[in-house]
Write a protein that holds these residues in place. Sequence first.
Motif, PDB file in Angstrom:
ATOM      1  N   ALA A  95     -73.354 -91.019  34.697  1.00 51.99           N
ATOM      2  CA  ALA A  95     -72.218 -90.424  34.294  1.00 51.99           C
ATOM      3  C   ALA A  95     -72.072 -89.049  34.821  1.00 51.99           C
ATOM      4  N   GLY A  96     -72.869 -88.678  35.803  1.00 52.02           N
ATOM      5  CA  GLY A  96     -72.831 -87.505  36.693  1.00 52.02           C
ATOM      6  C   GLY A  96     -73.626 -86.085  36.089  1.00 52.02           C
ATOM      7  N   LEU A  97     -74.536 -86.620  35.241  1.00 55.78           N
ATOM      8  CA  LEU A  97     -75.310 -85.527  34.669  1.00 55.78           C
ATOM      9  C   LEU A  97     -76.547 -85.538  35.403  1.00 55.78           C
ATOM     10  N   ASP A  98     -77.250 -84.530  35.583  1.00 60.11           N
ATOM     11  CA  ASP A  98     -78.878 -84.531  35.861  1.00 60.11           C
ATOM     12  C   ASP A  98     -79.681 -85.133  34.855  1.00 60.11           C
ATOM     13  N   ALA A  99     -80.754 -85.552  35.290  1.00 55.95           N
ATOM     14  CA  ALA A  99     -81.713 -86.234  34.484  1.00 55.95           C
ATOM     15  C   ALA A  99     -83.103 -86.175  34.941  1.00 55.95           C
ATOM     16  N   VAL A 100     -83.978 -86.035  33.805  1.00 55.06           N
ATOM     17  CA  VAL A 100     -85.234 -86.107  33.916  1.00 55.06           C
ATOM     18  C   VAL A 100     -85.928 -87.033  33.108  1.00 55.06           C
ATOM     19  N   LEU A 101     -86.842 -87.836  33.501  1.00 57.70           N
ATOM     20  CA  LEU A 101     -87.525 -89.015  32.819  1.00 57.70           C
ATOM     21  C   LEU A 101     -88.870 -88.158  31.996  1.00 57.70           C
ATOM     22  N   LEU A 102     -89.114 -88.541  30.836  1.00 59.57           N
ATOM     23  CA  LEU A 102     -90.223 -87.995  30.062  1.00 59.57           C
ATOM     24  C   LEU A 102     -91.062 -89.261  30.177  1.00 59.57           C
ATOM     25  N   ASP A 103     -92.090 -89.424  31.140  1.00 62.38           N
ATOM     26  CA  ASP A 103     -92.786 -90.614  31.300  1.00 62.38           C
ATOM     27  C   ASP A 103     -94.440 -90.418  31.009  1.00 62.38           C
TER      28      ASP A 103
END
Length: 126
Positions: A95-103
Amino acid sequence: MGPCSGPSSALQRAHAAGLTVVAFTNGDEEQQRAKLARTGLADAVDHLIASSTLSVGKPDPRAFAEAIDLLGVAPAEALMVGDSLEIDARGALAAGLDAVLLDRNGAHPDLGAEVPRIRSLDELRW
């Protein structure tokens, strides 16, 4: 560390940085409000957006677009932090957002540069 000290600390730091905190969930809005209250996080979240109030849910990019529209921000002004690679991180990226995965459990060690990965909310930096 208590069950909500990580999230609470991260939300406090986000507010101190002048950021708006949004809980974006595929859950039912009423149930999610109760969950936020039960965990003591209700006052730390500025907005709750539940897919039950949208035309589609995550990971559909339209869900992220609707959420962004509700907030009145551009995709480039938003960061999705979530614990699902497919639903949260890749959905946001599409969708064009930045993302960070909480892993938290290290289930995705080989992501490379595709999605930034953290093991704890304490690792978030703005």
